[in-house]
Scaffold this motif. Structure first.
Motif, PDB file in Angstrom:
ATOM      1  N   PRO A  57      30.627  24.457  37.953  1.00 48.34           N
ATOM      2  CA  PRO A  57      31.495  24.706  36.738  1.00 48.34           C
ATOM      3  C   PRO A  57      31.212  25.660  36.014  1.00 48.34           C
ATOM      4  CG  PRO A  57      30.409  22.747  36.749  1.00 48.34           C
ATOM      5  CD  PRO A  57      29.934  23.434  37.916  1.00 48.34           C
ATOM      6  N   GLN A  58      29.793  26.124  35.681  1.00 45.11           N
ATOM      7  CA  GLN A  58      29.479  27.128  34.624  1.00 45.11           C
ATOM      8  C   GLN A  58      28.935  28.380  35.372  1.00 45.11           C
ATOM      9  OE1 GLN A  58      29.842  25.994  31.660  1.00 45.11           O
ATOM     10  NE2 GLN A  58      29.956  23.798  32.526  1.00 45.11           N
ATOM     11  N   ALA A  59      28.724  28.488  36.537  1.00 45.80           N
ATOM     12  CA  ALA A  59      28.246  29.670  37.241  1.00 45.80           C
ATOM     13  C   ALA A  59      29.011  30.016  38.421  1.00 45.80           C
ATOM     14  CB  ALA A  59      26.647  29.627  37.413  1.00 45.80           C
ATOM     15  N   ASP A  60      29.305  31.473  38.699  1.00 50.26           N
ATOM     16  CA  ASP A  60      29.961  31.993  39.710  1.00 50.26           C
ATOM     17  C   ASP A  60      28.766  32.091  41.011  1.00 50.26           C
ATOM     18  OD1 ASP A  60      32.311  32.298  38.326  1.00 50.26           O
ATOM     19  OD2 ASP A  60      31.963  34.181  37.976  1.00 50.26           O
ATOM     20  N   GLN A  61      27.753  32.570  40.604  1.00 48.81           N
ATOM     21  CA  GLN A  61      26.757  32.400  41.577  1.00 48.81           C
ATOM     22  C   GLN A  61      26.160  31.356  42.479  1.00 48.81           C
ATOM     23  OE1 GLN A  61      26.022  35.916  42.335  1.00 48.81           O
ATOM     24  NE2 GLN A  61      27.564  36.169  40.956  1.00 48.81           N
ATOM     25  N   ALA A  81      22.439  29.926  47.696  1.00 53.46           N
ATOM     26  CA  ALA A  81      22.345  30.674  49.024  1.00 53.46           C
ATOM     27  C   ALA A  81      23.798  31.089  49.374  1.00 53.46           C
ATOM     28  CB  ALA A  81      21.847  29.549  49.846  1.00 53.46           C
ATOM     29  N   PRO A  82      23.846  32.049  50.056  1.00 50.48           N
ATOM     30  CA  PRO A  82      25.190  32.669  50.582  1.00 50.48           C
ATOM     31  C   PRO A  82      25.765  32.217  51.853  1.00 50.48           C
ATOM     32  CG  PRO A  82      23.667  34.146  50.989  1.00 50.48           C
ATOM     33  CD  PRO A  82      22.944  33.092  50.371  1.00 50.48           C
ATOM     34  N   ASN A  83      24.900  31.283  52.585  1.00 52.78           N
ATOM     35  CA  ASN A  83      25.370  30.815  53.808  1.00 52.78           C
ATOM     36  C   ASN A  83      25.596  29.152  53.796  1.00 52.78           C
ATOM     37  OD1 ASN A  83      22.753  29.886  53.372  1.00 52.78           O
ATOM     38  ND2 ASN A  83      22.279  29.940  55.580  1.00 52.78           N
ATOM     39  N   LEU A  84      25.983  28.684  52.546  1.00 53.59           N
ATOM     40  CA  LEU A  84      26.297  27.139  52.613  1.00 53.59           C
ATOM     41  C   LEU A  84      27.579  27.025  53.183  1.00 53.59           C
ATOM     42  CD1 LEU A  84      25.131  26.779  49.005  1.00 53.59           C
ATOM     43  CD2 LEU A  84      23.983  26.224  50.829  1.00 53.59           C
ATOM     44  N   ARG A  85      27.550  25.838  53.933  1.00 53.87           N
ATOM     45  CA  ARG A  85      29.001  25.490  54.674  1.00 53.87           C
ATOM     46  C   ARG A  85      28.797  23.942  55.095  1.00 53.87           C
ATOM     47  NH1 ARG A  85      26.698  27.525  59.241  1.00 53.87           N
ATOM     48  NH2 ARG A  85      26.873  25.759  60.595  1.00 53.87           N
ATOM     49  N   ALA A  86      29.999  23.437  54.749  1.00 54.18           N
ATOM     50  CA  ALA A  86      30.216  22.064  55.049  1.00 54.18           C
ATOM     51  C   ALA A  86      29.797  22.001  56.231  1.00 54.18           C
ATOM     52  CB  ALA A  86      31.366  21.464  54.650  1.00 54.18           C
ATOM     53  N   GLY A  87      29.030  20.544  56.867  1.00 58.17           N
ATOM     54  CA  GLY A  87      28.628  20.284  58.165  1.00 58.17           C
ATOM     55  C   GLY A  87      27.215  20.764  58.713  1.00 58.17           C
ATOM     56  N   MET A  88      26.869  21.922  57.841  1.00 61.11           N
ATOM     57  CA  MET A  88      25.650  22.422  58.354  1.00 61.11           C
ATOM     58  C   MET A  88      24.509  21.286  57.838  1.00 61.11           C
ATOM     59  SD  MET A  88      24.761  25.509  55.818  1.00 61.11           S
ATOM     60  CE  MET A  88      23.211  26.192  56.604  1.00 61.11           C
ATOM     61  N   LEU A  89      23.214  21.636  58.955  1.00 62.38           N
ATOM     62  CA  LEU A  89      22.010  20.864  58.791  1.00 62.38           C
ATOM     63  C   LEU A  89      20.982  21.877  58.136  1.00 62.38           C
ATOM     64  CD1 LEU A  89      21.701  18.986  62.094  1.00 62.38           C
ATOM     65  CD2 LEU A  89      22.489  17.895  60.154  1.00 62.38           C
ATOM     66  N   GLY A  90      20.389  21.248  57.076  1.00 57.63           N
ATOM     67  CA  GLY A  90      19.452  21.837  56.402  1.00 57.63           C
ATOM     68  C   GLY A  90      18.151  21.183  55.963  1.00 57.63           C
ATOM     69  N   VAL A  91      17.319  21.744  55.393  1.00 55.94           N
ATOM     70  CA  VAL A  91      16.034  21.045  54.877  1.00 55.94           C
ATOM     71  C   VAL A  91      16.280  20.798  53.291  1.00 55.94           C
ATOM     72  CG1 VAL A  91      13.494  21.157  54.795  1.00 55.94           C
ATOM     73  CG2 VAL A  91      14.774  22.256  56.757  1.00 55.94           C
ATOM     74  N   TRP A  92      15.966  19.357  53.046  1.00 55.19           N
ATOM     75  CA  TRP A  92      16.095  19.103  51.852  1.00 55.19           C
ATOM     76  C   TRP A  92      14.904  18.658  51.118  1.00 55.19           C
ATOM     77  CZ3 TRP A  92      16.224  13.485  49.680  1.00 55.19           C
ATOM     78  CH2 TRP A  92      16.368  13.463  48.295  1.00 55.19           C
ATOM     79  N   ALA A  93      14.472  19.237  50.276  1.00 52.56           N
ATOM     80  CA  ALA A  93      13.150  18.902  49.351  1.00 52.56           C
ATOM     81  C   ALA A  93      13.515  18.078  48.132  1.00 52.56           C
ATOM     82  CB  ALA A  93      12.302  19.918  48.992  1.00 52.56           C
ATOM     83  N   PRO A  94      12.924  16.719  48.359  1.00 48.43           N
ATOM     84  CA  PRO A  94      13.555  15.885  47.226  1.00 48.43           C
ATOM     85  C   PRO A  94      12.651  16.224  45.801  1.00 48.43           C
ATOM     86  CG  PRO A  94      12.413  14.486  48.788  1.00 48.43           C
ATOM     87  CD  PRO A  94      12.426  16.080  49.377  1.00 48.43           C
ATOM     88  N   ALA A 108      13.161  17.289  39.401  1.00 44.18           N
ATOM     89  CA  ALA A 108      14.820  17.309  39.411  1.00 44.18           C
ATOM     90  C   ALA A 108      15.083  18.334  38.169  1.00 44.18           C
ATOM     91  CB  ALA A 108      15.394  16.007  39.033  1.00 44.18           C
ATOM     92  N   THR A 109      15.904  19.363  38.324  1.00 46.95           N
ATOM     93  CA  THR A 109      16.177  20.315  37.295  1.00 46.95           C
ATOM     94  C   THR A 109      17.490  20.461  36.860  1.00 46.95           C
ATOM     95  OG1 THR A 109      14.463  21.480  38.300  1.00 46.95           O
ATOM     96  CG2 THR A 109      15.243  22.523  36.427  1.00 46.95           C
ATOM     97  N   ARG A 110      17.830  20.517  35.646  1.00 44.29           N
ATOM     98  CA  ARG A 110      19.557  21.027  35.444  1.00 44.29           C
ATOM     99  C   ARG A 110      19.680  22.426  35.810  1.00 44.29           C
ATOM    100  NH1 ARG A 110      22.681  17.289  33.555  1.00 44.29           N
ATOM    101  NH2 ARG A 110      21.647  15.151  33.372  1.00 44.29           N
ATOM    102  N   PHE A 111      20.592  22.945  36.544  1.00 40.40           N
ATOM    103  CA  PHE A 111      20.998  24.359  36.588  1.00 40.40           C
ATOM    104  C   PHE A 111      22.297  24.530  35.482  1.00 40.40           C
ATOM    105  CE2 PHE A 111      18.053  23.713  39.929  1.00 40.40           C
ATOM    106  CZ  PHE A 111      17.335  25.235  39.968  1.00 40.40           C
ATOM    107  N   ARG A 112      22.320  25.328  34.529  1.00 40.22           N
ATOM    108  CA  ARG A 112      23.419  25.533  33.933  1.00 40.22           C
ATOM    109  C   ARG A 112      24.176  24.041  33.528  1.00 40.22           C
ATOM    110  NH1 ARG A 112      26.117  30.619  33.337  1.00 40.22           N
ATOM    111  NH2 ARG A 112      24.429  32.101  33.663  1.00 40.22           N
TER     112      ARG A 112
END
Lengths: 803, 378
Positions: A57-61, A81-94, A108-112
């Motif tokens: 909501p706050q940042a275009d990037q 990241a520029p390659n985000l796409r629904a359905g793709m598998l990635g590595v999540w660091a909790p 856990a951090t707040r971004f904008r």
């Protein structure tokens, strides 16, 4: 060469870790410059599926990603990241996870203003060799919530090899290094990966490429495969990572497949867009020929290149489409719309490729392999392997194949003489073991009749030529630590004496003993500096390719280097220095060659020694002359003379040339020209000299038989006279000697005096003379008579005698 | 017998001895000698009175007088000696100097550490029977490369960037400054007659063998200046090497190892170990890099060596092609060769950490090398 450890282990499974291997490989000849290690584990990271990607909501990037991480609820992370796409598998660091290179656990951090529960990781954030930051790392498979390390190349590493030219022949590939590792541990020797295909069927296809080899001496083999319905999609992430880990940039699956196979097998490949080549009779056309005079080609890097008639070209119906073995041409490369590929896999003559790459300044990965000599048996398997990968990564099929051969290097065989190998190695090693070692490296033994054997060199070992190479191969694998040390006594008698070396040492001892310190100079000088110092640069040998204009000529004298050393000491705030150098100087010879001569030079300013007890005196012309005389005495050069003159760098009134007894100039000395000192920004009062040591070597006389010691007493008389200032003292001395005749045993100048009572323009010289006869004591009358003869002679010549 | 007379002689001697013992100078002592022993002295007077005495007294008295004379003479001599000793002592005290003042200087220059290192290599190899021989710095392309099994276009030419000389024959013509073509690559390479600055001391192998063939054995070292066209913090375009060559019947890698071990021990101390690693040089086969156990940590591994080993030289068995080019039949003779960087040796021997210091000739840095020439580094 960068070798990926996991990739290597697809070919060989060594009983050693990567660190141990890095220690062992140098002992068999593969220099390891370093090991780049990836993470051993990536505990706590999970497979995540992107359920949805929404704008921030706050940042275009930034984007908001809703992730399924197998917790029964979606978690939200913020990512740029520029390659985000629904359905793709990635590595999540909790939150709380630890990532390589980050000292703190993830929070856990707040971004904008939006909470991010951990992060989606890019390859570099995981510390993977070849990991990049272009986007989040996409996993090929996995279930949300599973440990991500199951799908990640944990425990990977990159071995950075520095290959000498001989190993560059066969170790510029994963396969090549795997063979070395297999040989080290005695494991089965791996071969290239290649799918089984029905070659005859492919070659019989109506689509089979037409190959025209017009330069069979430059191209030993040309394999062309035609693939249909392929697409230049991105290659799999792990492939891209491996390419990057090796230092290559991923482009698309078709190009990546060629690079991947090159890294894997050592065979460079090129993919043409088959539809941008010429076709005839339903077949794509390729050929190899030499370039024509004035022919030009725009290469893939967009540079238009003027070709030489030595350059090998890939052509399609005579149109150049590539600089063979170096770089493809623009206009036929794979692009977005490519659907059919003609895959080239060739063996090019190494020297030709090397010349072209150097002439064009194009040190490509392909050229680096071709110019060392690729395995001439590798073209077909490598092409089929690349085709297999293309089809696997992009779909499509291998439709047709063709092969043409020109002049290939033959199989090499070396006569098997194990006793020769043993005697070269000087090692206790049995024939059986020698054979076994060579067999581990792929060498084969063939019976040649009469109990004799030939060793067949494997096709990939173009660097092995003869018996000495076999000795090295067996020796390095056996381990050079097994070679004993032997120090045989010298049966050859005493070596020849090193006369030039002995002379140099004598000269250095003499000058150091006089208080001068040794300088080791820099013989390359600039033209302008030489001119400034009064030398003629046109007579100095010049470099065709100097590093800089200031280092373009070979110095004609040691003076330029010595002055450079003086300048250095001046910069350190010194006012006095005493330096010498024994080295070589150069001159152009008449025939166009170069004359080298060995010389001793010195440069002194100030006092050679002084203390509270003796304040010393600053060096002047006579200091330089004294040093020169000492050198001449020490080196037994007799009869040398000094006459006014010398190089332009010297004070014209205080400079002398040294002449050998036969009149040949052998050196010079004097005070440096005051104007020169000013131009160099050095203080006045420097003295210098140089002696040609080659001339000294020629002139030095063996020691004389000593004169018999005097048996009768001598009589001493002094003689003081006034002569015009310009009258050389040496001439006066000569007159005295001549007048006195054989009874003058010793003549010594003990004083030179200038003063008012003598008159301006005049000087007083005081000599001490010793008269002595070898066979009796001279009477007073005899001495008086001869001394009077001397006085009369001097008077006649205009000297004014003082009593 | 009249004891009175003898008493008199005794007293005379007593008085003389006492006064002699008190004499403070040689002059006073001389006066006493005259007073007692002189021709008119007191003893002489007593002797002169002797004939006046009765015969029976005369003998005893005379004897006493003689004894007195002897004692006085002895005392005089002893006192003279004591006085002289005292005088000398006083003089020595007067002549004392401040021994901490500097001595009158004997001029003493320093030898350059590069030359010291070179000399050490030379003396060790000379003791092993090697002749010291020098070749030219300006070499032909043929001897620097081709004869050493490095033909034109050989990949090994990449290993050494070469300074070529501008074509000769124009020795007399002055030229414009700046037409030196700087920045160019070694494009002129390859012409067999082309002149260059030797990139290594190895052409000496060919020159020496050609001058000696077919005589055996060949044992030669050749020190000298060499040139490569690179200039950065770790390289200088001009540096120094020593080439070594041994050719004989039946020379093997064991001889190579033994000889280089002896050289390493001579340079760095008896405890030094060496290690051979396979390597590549076009003019040797097999080729090896020779590492020595670190001279600083002794092989434990430290900041200088990292692994405990220091690479100091390249070596190998002379390539059959090179033997043939030198005039020897590889079936008859074999040999080994090595090339050692003098800078490296000097830096290790004298703990020099910056190669540039070796070329500056800064006297502040050189002067400590006035001494230590014969002193081992280990």
């Amino acid at each position: 060469m960068r070798i990926d450890w996991l990739w290597l282990r697809e070919f060989v499974e060594p009983p050693a870790g990567v660190e141990e291997l890095a220690r062992l490989l140098p002992l068999q000849g593969l220099e390891v410059a370093g090991v780049e290690r990836g993470p051993e584990s990536l505990d706590g990271l999970r497979v995540a599926r992107l359920a949805a990607v929404e704008p921030h909501p706050q940042a275009d990037q930034l984007r908001l990603c809703r992730l399924d991480v197998g917790l029964g609820r979606e978690v939200q992370v913020v990512s740029g990241a520029p390659n985000l796409r629904a359905g793709m598998l990635g590595v999540w660091a909790p939150p709380g996870a630890r990532l390589p290179g980050r000292p703190e656990p993830l929070a856990a951090t707040r971004f904008r203003g939006v909470l991010s529960e951990g992060m989606l990781c890019a390859g570099d954030e995981l510390g993977l060799p070849g990991g990049d930051h272009a986007g989040v790392l996409e996993l090929p498979a996995g279930t949300p919530g599973e440990p991500a390390e199951r799908y990640l190349p944990v425990g990977d590493a990159v071995l950075e090899l520095e290959l000498t030219p001989n190993y560059a022949v066969h170790c510029q590939s994963v396969l090549g290094v795997a063979r070395e590792v297999a040989a080290r541990f005695g494991l089965p020797l791996p071969g290239p990966k290649a799918p089984a295909v029905d070659w005859e069927a492919l070659a019989g296809s109506p689509l089979a490429p037409g190959i025209r080899l017009e330069a069979p001496d430059g191209c030993g083999r040309y394999v062309a495969l035609l693939l249909e319905d392929v697409r230049p999609v991105p290659s799999p992430p792990e492939v891209q990572r491996r390419l990057r880990a090796a230092g290559l940039r991923p482009i698309n699956a078709l190009v990546d497949a060629t690079n991947y196979v090159m890294l894997e097998s050592g065979q460079p490949l090129h993919a043409f867009d088959a539809d941008r080549l010429a076709w005839r009779d339903g077949r794509p056309l390729v050929g190899v020929r030499r370039a024509r005079r004035g022919e030009r080609l725009v290469t893939l890097d967009g540079v238009e290149r003027e070709l030489s008639q030595e350059d090998l070209l890939i052509v399609s119906e005579d149109r150049p489409v590539g600089l063979a073995g170096v770089m493809g041409g623009a206009g036929s490369e794979v692009e977005e719309g490519t659907r059919r590929v003609l895959l080239e896999s060739a063996w090019f003559e190494p020297r030709s490729i090397r010349r072209t790459a150097r002439r064009q300044g194009l040190p490509s990965e392909a050229a680096a392999r071709f110019e060392k000599g690729v395995d001439p048996a590798l073209q077909r398997p490598a092409a089929l392997r690349a085709a297999e990968l293309m089809v696997a990564w992009t779909g499509g099929r291998l439709a047709a194949a063709a092969e043409a051969t020109g002049r290939l290097p033959g199989e090499r065989r070396v006569a098997w003489r194990p006793e020769r190998i043993r005697s070269l190695l000087g090692m206790e090693i049995g024939e059986g073991e020698l054979r076994a070692l060579l067999e581990r490296l792929g060498f084969r033994f063939e019976e040649a009749g009469g109990g004799r054997f030939l060793v067949r060199v494997p096709s990939w070992r173009g660097d092995v030529e003869g018996e000495a190479d076999l000795a090295e191969e067996a020796g390095r694998l056996a381990g050079y630590e097994r070679i004993p040390s032997r120090l045989a006594a010298s049966p050859g008698g005493l070596p020849e004496p090193d006369r030039p070396g002995l002379l140099r040492r004598l000269v250095r001892e003499t000058l150091a003993g006089a208080g001068l310190s040794e300088s080791v100079g820099y013989p390359l000088q600039g033209e302008e500096r030489l001119r400034l110092l009064g030398f003629d640069p046109a007579r100095c040998p010049r470099l065709a390719n100097p590093i800089s204009r200031e280092q373009a000529c070979l110095e004609p004298s040691l003076l330029p280097s010595l002055l450079a050393s003086a300048e250095e000491n001046r910069r350190q705030g010194r006012e006095e220095w005493a330096l010498f150098e024994v080295g070589r100087c150069f001159a152009l010879a008449d025939g166009g060659g170069v004359e080298e001569r060995s010389a001793a030079g010195f440069l002194v300013r100030g006092r050679l020694a002084w203390s509270w007890a003796d304040r010393g005196r600053p060096a002047d012309f006579f200091t330089a002359k004294g040093l020169m005389e000492a050198l001449l005495q020490r080196t037994a050069v007799r009869g040398a003379r000094f006459e006014r003159g010398g190089p332009a760098a010297l004070h014209p009134g205080r400079a002398a040339r040294v002449l050998a007894a036969d009149g040949e100039p052998i050196g010079w000395l004097g005070e440096l020209h005051p104007a020169l000192a000013r131009r160099l920004d050095l203080p006045e009062g420097m003295v210098a000299g140089e002696l040609d040591l080659d001339a000294v070597l020629r002139l030095a006389e063996p020691p004389r038989e000593p004169a018999p010691l005097a048996r009768y007493p001598g009589v001493e008389r002094d003689l003081s006279l006034v002569v015009p200032e310009e009258e050389p003292a040496e001439r006066v001395a000569a007159a005295i000697r001549e007048a006195a005749g054989p009874w003058l045993d010793r003549l010594f100048l003990f004083d030179v005096y200038h003063g008012e009572e003598i008159g301006a323009g005049r000087k007083s010289l005081a000599f001490s003379l010793t008269y002595r006869a070898p066979d009796r004591t001279l009477s007073d009358e005899e001495v008086a008579r001869v001394h009077e003869t001397v006085r009369a002679r001097l008077k006649r010549e205009g000297a004014q005698l003082r009593s | 017998m009249d004891g009175r007379k003898e008493q008199e002689a005794e007293e005379l001697a007593g008085e003389a001895l006492e006064r002699i013992g008190q004499a403070a100078s040689p002059e006073e002592l001389e006066a006493l000698r005259v007073a007692f022993l002189g021709r008119k002295g007191r003893l002489a007077q007593a002797f002169r009175r002797l004939p006046e005495l009765p015969a029976e007294e005369r003998r005893g008295y005379g004897q006493r007088l003689n004894e007195a004379k002897e004692r006085i003479e002895e005392a005089l001599a002893a006192r003279a000696e004591a006085l002289a000793a005292g005088e000398l002592e006083a003089r020595l005290a007067r002549e004392q100097v401040d021994v901490t003042l500097p001595g009158a200087p004997v001029p003493l220059g320093a030898f350059h550490p590069l030359r010291l290192a070179e000399e050490r290599v030379e003396s060790i190899m000379a003791s092993l029977g090697y002749e010291i021989w020098e070749g030219p710095e300006v070499e032909s392309d043929e001897l620097n490369f081709t004869a050493l099994n490095i033909p034109p276009d050989h990949p090994a030419r990449d290993m050494q960037d070469t300074f070529y000389l501008a074509p000769g024959g124009d020795g007399g013509t002055p030229r414009e400054a700046g037409d030196a073509g700087e920045g160019g690559t070694s494009s002129r390479g390859g012409a067999p007659g082309a002149l260059l600055l030797r990139t290594h001391t190895s052409p000496g192998q060919i020159r020496y063998m050609r001058a000696h063939a077919p005589r055996l054995p060949v044992r030669m070292i050749s020190p000298g200046r060499v040139y490569r066209r690179d200039d950065d913090a770790r390289h200088s375009p001009v540096f120094h090497q020593v080439e070594g060559l041994c050719v004989d019947r039946g020379v093997s890698m064991a001889d190579l190892k033994g000889t280089l071990e002896a050289l390493a021990r001579g340079l760095f101390g008896a405890g030094t170990r060496i290690r051979l690693r396979p390597s590549y040089f076009p003019f040797t086969e097999p080729s090896v890099e020779v590492d020595v156990s670190c001279t600083i940590c002794g092989g434990e591994g430290c900041a200088v060596c990292g692994t405990g080993w220091l690479e100091i030289l390249g070596a190998g068995m002379v390539h059959p092609v090179v033997l043939r080019n030198g005039g020897y039949d590889p079936e008859e003779a074999s040999g080994f060769a090595f090339g050692l960087g003098i800078e490296r040796v000097a830096m290790l021997l004298y703990r020099v950490d910056n190669i540039r210091l070796l070329y500056r000739n800064d006297l502040r840095w050189l002067e400590p090398f006035r001494g230590g020439r014969a002193v081992r580094a280990d």
